[in-house]
Design an enzyme around this catalytic site. Structure first.
Site: not given
Ligand code: GLU
Length: 451
Positions: A140
């Site tokens: 993240k």
């Molecule tokens: N931000 C989204 C999540 O928390 C999508 C992450 C992604 O598609 O890599 O799942």
């Protein structure tokens, strides 16, 4: 019922209206005790991870590996603002675990981003990707900034400099970012362009959630919201709750997850009785006309004043009578301070971490079933996987194929979680963690430790 109207409003310094009868922050948290029940998100994640590890009797060596992120990068991001002055922002990229495939996870922009929050979100991505069985690890990113006060030019400069700063550790086979809170398709287009310019050739697969036509996938924008509905339907059928066309639903949040989910619920005949945005929400026990509500919101940028509904705070929304509650806004909304007042029979977590671990036992005791975030909102990363596959192949799917494949994978993951829940006699949340941790642990075991 009267027009949605708050009894009296005060303007906070950020310009977010808050109800004076529930004076507090923009989410209606009571000012008397703003931190009651609040939990550090990384602690919240670890509490569930530890329990899952115990139940799985996880090998203590692998436990140690999975409990900590592989890598954490903190970067300074200088940006020349429109005033001509330079402002230096702080950004993070946390890579939690790579055993199952390249790191994967979004980038969020918010004034209250913390390293512990990004750590928790990175670990949740590891478990989430494993739960839906896509070949990724978890990561993240976050930048501490307030995008609501920044111009497009400033946001572009921030994004490009942040990507430059993390460029050495991302890439289609290393770490693949995506949108998260306050970032969108345009942000991802800048990510792709910045990385590609540095490499000297176009690298579509470095990031997902891009605009369709620029290597993005059909169905990616709606994927998380659709996924929320797929697992809601599966849960209602599985546990003999009201049928979808009889169920009442309250949705906290009206963005990419909550807004899309609410529209889909409405279109499929569920009765959506409440919906909110960052300022507050509206409630009508007879059901809301969601397309009308969404166009009102687009026009007025608030739900206040919407006819035929009662205005409620975001914390009041959580406690409304309904069959299904979908917290799809942000972390730490359901805590030990309010869990006892939740009336829903089923909670489907559209957001990441909307429930603090200190609320788990209270909800369980009340017999409320929770479809946890790492399953409920996994539709987004599942279609990100499809996008990455399409970029690598250079062949693009139609929307129908995306949605059908997404539904099949979400329903199958739901079944896998239920199997763990029944086999180990644990809550659905711990079952999902056990599935995610077990699948990840198997890869760590097989790969072994280098060197
Ligand atoms: N931000 C989204 C999540 O928390 C999508 C992450 C992604 O598609 O890599 O799942």
């Amino acid at each position: 019922m009267a027009t949605a109207k708050k009894p009296a409003t005060v303007k906070s310094t950020k310009g977010h209206a808050t109800s004076s009868s529930h004076a507090g922050d923009a989410f209606g948290n009571h000012s008397e005790a703003p931190n009651v029940g609040k939990e550090n998100p990384f602690d919240s994640m670890l509490a569930r991870f530890d329990l899952a590890a115990q139940k799985l009797q996880l090998n203590p060596d692998i436990y140690q590996v999975l409990r900590v992120p592989d890598r954490e990068l903190t970067v300074s991001v200088p940006v020349r603002m429109d005033t001509g002055r330079i402002q230096v922002f702080t950004g993070y990229r946390v890579q939690h675990n790579i055993a199952r495939g390249p790191y994967k996870g979004g980038i969020r922009y918010a004034p209250d981003v913390t390293l512990d929050e990004v750590r928790a979100l990175a670990a949740w991505m590891t478990w989430k990707c494993a739960v839906v069985n896509v070949p990724f690890g978890g990561a993240k990113g976050g930048v501490i900034c307030d995008p609501s006060t920044m111009s497009m030019g400033e946001l572009e400069a921030l994004t490009r400099r942040y990507v430059w700063a993390i460029a050495d550790i991302i890439g289609p086979d290393r770490d693949v970012p995506a949108p998260d809170m306050n970032t969108n398709e345009q942000t991802m287009a800048w990510v792709m362009d910045t990385y590609s310019m540095q490499k000297g050739h176009i690298v579509m697969g470095v990031v997902t959630g891009k605009p369709v036509g620029l290597g993005g996938s059909e169905g990616r924008r709606t994927a998380t919201g659709f996924g929320v509905e797929f697992v809601t339907r599966a849960a209602l059928n599985k546990w003999k709750l009201p049928a979808p066309t009889k169920a009442t639903v309250a949705v906290q949040g009206s963005g990419n997850v909550g807004g899309v989910a609410a529209e889909r619920f409405h279109n499929l005949g569920y009765k959506v009785v409440a919906l909110s945005d960052i300022h507050g929400g509206i409630y009508n026990k007879k059901g809301l006309d969601i397309p009308k509500v969404m166009s009102f919101l687009r026009e007025h940028r608030t739900l206040e004043g919407y006819p035929q509904a009662e205005y409620v705070s975001n914390s009041q929304l959580l406690e409304l009578p309904c069959d299904v509650l979908v917290p799809a806004a942000k972390e730490d909304q359901i805590t030990s301070a309010n869990a006892d007042r939740i009336q829903a029979k089923l909670i489907v977590e559209g957001a990441n971490g909307p429930t603090a671990s200190n609320a788990d036992a209270i909800l369980e005791k009340k017999g409320i079933i929770v479809i946890p975030d790492i399953l409920a909102n996994a539709g987004g990363v599942t279609v990100s996987y499809f996008e990455w596959v399409q970029d690598r192949e250079g062949y693009f799917w139609d929307e129908d194929r995306v949605n059908r494949t997404l539904e099949r994978m979400m329903v199958s993951a739901f079944g896998d979680v239920v199997n763990y829940q029944e086999k180990y006699d644990v809550s659905t949340r711990i079952a999902a963690y056990m599935l995610g941790v077990d699948r990840t642990a198997k890869f760590v075991q097989l790969r072994g430790i280098y060197p």
